[in-house]
Design a protein around this motif. Structure first.
Motif, PDB file in Angstrom:
ATOM      1  N   SER A 253       0.844  -1.195   0.000  1.00 28.80           N
ATOM      2  CA  SER A 253       0.000   0.000   0.000  1.00 28.80           C
ATOM      3  C   SER A 253       0.880   1.245   0.000  1.00 28.80           C
ATOM      4  O   SER A 253       1.936   1.268   0.646  1.00 28.80           O
ATOM      5  CB  SER A 253      -0.898   0.030   1.240  1.00 28.80           C
ATOM      6  OG  SER A 253      -1.747  -1.092   1.287  1.00 28.80           O
TER       7      SER A 253
ATOM      8  N   MET B  59      -6.399  -2.189   6.059  1.00 31.24           N
ATOM      9  CA  MET B  59      -7.458  -1.373   5.461  1.00 31.24           C
ATOM     10  C   MET B  59      -8.592  -2.255   4.944  1.00 31.24           C
ATOM     11  O   MET B  59      -8.350  -3.400   4.513  1.00 31.24           O
ATOM     12  CB  MET B  59      -6.884  -0.522   4.327  1.00 31.24           C
ATOM     13  CG  MET B  59      -5.750   0.391   4.779  1.00 31.24           C
ATOM     14  SD  MET B  59      -5.081   1.419   3.447  1.00 31.24           S
ATOM     15  CE  MET B  59      -6.402   2.620   3.250  1.00 31.24           C
ATOM     16  N   PRO B  60      -9.821  -1.754   4.952  1.00 28.12           N
ATOM     17  CA  PRO B  60     -10.959  -2.562   4.505  1.00 28.12           C
ATOM     18  C   PRO B  60     -10.825  -3.076   3.074  1.00 28.12           C
ATOM     19  O   PRO B  60     -11.306  -4.167   2.755  1.00 28.12           O
ATOM     20  CB  PRO B  60     -12.137  -1.593   4.628  1.00 28.12           C
ATOM     21  CG  PRO B  60     -11.721  -0.628   5.679  1.00 28.12           C
ATOM     22  CD  PRO B  60     -10.247  -0.468   5.511  1.00 28.12           C
ATOM     23  N   ASN B  61     -10.186  -2.286   2.195  1.00 27.80           N
ATOM     24  CA  ASN B  61     -10.057  -2.721   0.803  1.00 27.80           C
ATOM     25  C   ASN B  61      -8.984  -3.783   0.594  1.00 27.80           C
ATOM     26  O   ASN B  61      -8.756  -4.218  -0.528  1.00 27.80           O
ATOM     27  CB  ASN B  61      -9.771  -1.516  -0.108  1.00 27.80           C
ATOM     28  CG  ASN B  61      -8.506  -0.761   0.292  1.00 27.80           C
ATOM     29  OD1 ASN B  61      -7.715  -1.228   1.109  1.00 27.80           O
ATOM     30  ND2 ASN B  61      -8.323   0.417  -0.284  1.00 27.80           N
ATOM     31  N   GLN B  62      -8.315  -4.189   1.684  1.00 29.19           N
ATOM     32  CA  GLN B  62      -7.273  -5.201   1.577  1.00 29.19           C
ATOM     33  C   GLN B  62      -7.777  -6.604   1.853  1.00 29.19           C
ATOM     34  O   GLN B  62      -7.007  -7.557   1.833  1.00 29.19           O
ATOM     35  CB  GLN B  62      -6.125  -4.869   2.541  1.00 29.19           C
ATOM     36  CG  GLN B  62      -5.366  -3.602   2.163  1.00 29.19           C
ATOM     37  CD  GLN B  62      -4.415  -3.143   3.248  1.00 29.19           C
ATOM     38  OE1 GLN B  62      -4.551  -3.519   4.407  1.00 29.19           O
ATOM     39  NE2 GLN B  62      -3.445  -2.314   2.867  1.00 29.19           N
TER      40      GLN B  62
ATOM     41  N   SER C 217     -11.245  -9.535   1.326  1.00 31.79           N
ATOM     42  CA  SER C 217     -12.327  -9.886   0.415  1.00 31.79           C
ATOM     43  C   SER C 217     -13.658  -9.341   0.921  1.00 31.79           C
ATOM     44  O   SER C 217     -13.800  -8.981   2.096  1.00 31.79           O
ATOM     45  CB  SER C 217     -12.416 -11.412   0.279  1.00 31.79           C
ATOM     46  OG  SER C 217     -12.763 -12.000   1.520  1.00 31.79           O
ATOM     47  N   ALA C 218     -14.634  -9.301   0.036  1.00 29.20           N
ATOM     48  CA  ALA C 218     -15.959  -8.783   0.394  1.00 29.20           C
ATOM     49  C   ALA C 218     -16.616  -9.632   1.477  1.00 29.20           C
ATOM     50  O   ALA C 218     -17.316  -9.109   2.352  1.00 29.20           O
ATOM     51  CB  ALA C 218     -16.847  -8.731  -0.842  1.00 29.20           C
TER      52      ALA C 218
ATOM     53  N   ALA D 184     -14.987  -8.764   4.739  1.00 27.11           N
ATOM     54  CA  ALA D 184     -15.410  -7.414   5.109  1.00 27.11           C
ATOM     55  C   ALA D 184     -16.818  -7.409   5.704  1.00 27.11           C
ATOM     56  O   ALA D 184     -17.102  -6.663   6.653  1.00 27.11           O
ATOM     57  CB  ALA D 184     -15.339  -6.493   3.903  1.00 27.11           C
TER      58      ALA D 184
ATOM     59  N   ASN E 220     -12.428  11.868   4.059  1.00 24.11           N
ATOM     60  CA  ASN E 220     -13.562  11.089   3.569  1.00 24.11           C
ATOM     61  C   ASN E 220     -14.785  11.376   4.430  1.00 24.11           C
ATOM     62  O   ASN E 220     -14.677  11.961   5.508  1.00 24.11           O
ATOM     63  CB  ASN E 220     -13.243   9.582   3.608  1.00 24.11           C
ATOM     64  CG  ASN E 220     -12.094   9.223   2.686  1.00 24.11           C
ATOM     65  OD1 ASN E 220     -11.979   9.751   1.581  1.00 24.11           O
ATOM     66  ND2 ASN E 220     -11.228   8.324   3.141  1.00 24.11           N
TER      67      ASN E 220
END
Length: 269
Positions: free
Chosen positions: A69, A201-204, A206-207, A210, A233
């Motif tokens: 990242s 981080m949340p985007n790191q 899978s759905a 999450a 944000n």
């Protein structure tokens, strides 16, 4: 007789109300306790700030490399998350012994019990204010600009404080009666640290992951209403709803608990 019974049923609520009305006392007590703790220290509570800054830098560089990242995004995220988490976790940890450590004062002085909870939260909030100065430094080093959105973190911090007050009061009551619960609380805090997006981080993820560890995690939502504005944000509506609901429901349950057990706390000490 009916009036006496009614007052007895609401004595916990009256204690909280009295503690809030005399907020100057816990403010002074918290300040005096910090001065006492760091009386012979040159930097005082800023030693905690230095330690936190070292931790943020180390974790940021190591995990930034692991997750590949960019530091301009990852390091501020880590900084905001760890500073806020340290505030929350240290307050919750200390709350387990908030009445036990104040045994002498509780038995000798006719102060509202909620005063000791306020003192605890305020003391840790003072340390949080020392640590938060790390965040703009991190933003400056990484070249990330602070926008006007950062001021939206102020109502978020107020909601965090409201949540910490009821959690501290509830744990103070329960852990005074059952001392072994302190170790369980410490273990739960460790688990929450790893399952909550603080050092990742949340985007790191899978759905599916999450949806389990983020959407169903109230700690994440409470963190987000403060951290998201700092990251330029906007917190989601779900973040606000969950955080406020946790505060409202938590206070209702805690006041009921306090009403019932207030008179017994002194005997449990």
């Amino acid at each position: 007789m009916a009036l006496g019974t009614e007052y007895k049923n609401w004595q916990g609520f009256e204690d909280v109300k009295e503690g809030i009305s005399d907020i100057q006392l816990p403010l002074l007590l918290a300040k005096a306790e910090i001065k006492r703790r760091y009386r012979r220290s040159t930097l005082g509570p800023f030693w905690i700030t230095i330690s936190t800054a070292v931790t943020i830098t180390t974790i940021g560089f190591i995990f930034g490399k692991i997750f590949k990242s960019p530091l301009s995004e990852f390091l501020p995220f880590i900084a905001a998350g760890l500073i806020l988490w340290n505030f929350i976790s240290s307050t919750i940890s200390d709350s387990c012994a908030v009445f036990v450590q104040s045994e002498a004062s509780i038995k000798q002085l006719p102060l509202p019990l909620f005063t000791y909870v306020e003192q605890l939260v305020i003391r840790n909030f003072y340390i949080f204010l020392h640590n938060i100065v790390i965040f703009p430094v991190v933003c400056f080093v990484t070249g990330r600009a602070l926008g006007l959105n950062c001021f939206l973190s102020i109502p978020g911090i107020i909601i965090v404080l409201l949540n910490l007050l009821w959690v501290s009061l509830a744990l103070g009551i329960v852990c005074t009666r059952y001392r072994d619960l302190t170790q369980i609380v410490q273990s739960i805090l460790q688990i929450l640290f790893y399952v909550t997006p603080i050092i990742w981080m949340p985007n790191q993820v899978s759905a599916r992951v999450a949806s389990i560890f983020i959407e169903l995690n109230p700690v994440y939502h409470i963190l987000s209403i403060v951290r998201a504005p700092l990251m330029n944000n906007q917190p989601s509506m779900l973040n606000w709803i969950v955080s406020i609901l946790v505060a409202v429901i938590g206070w209702i349950v805690t006041i009921m608990l306090f009403n019932h057990y207030k008179k017994r706390i002194a005997y449990w000490l």
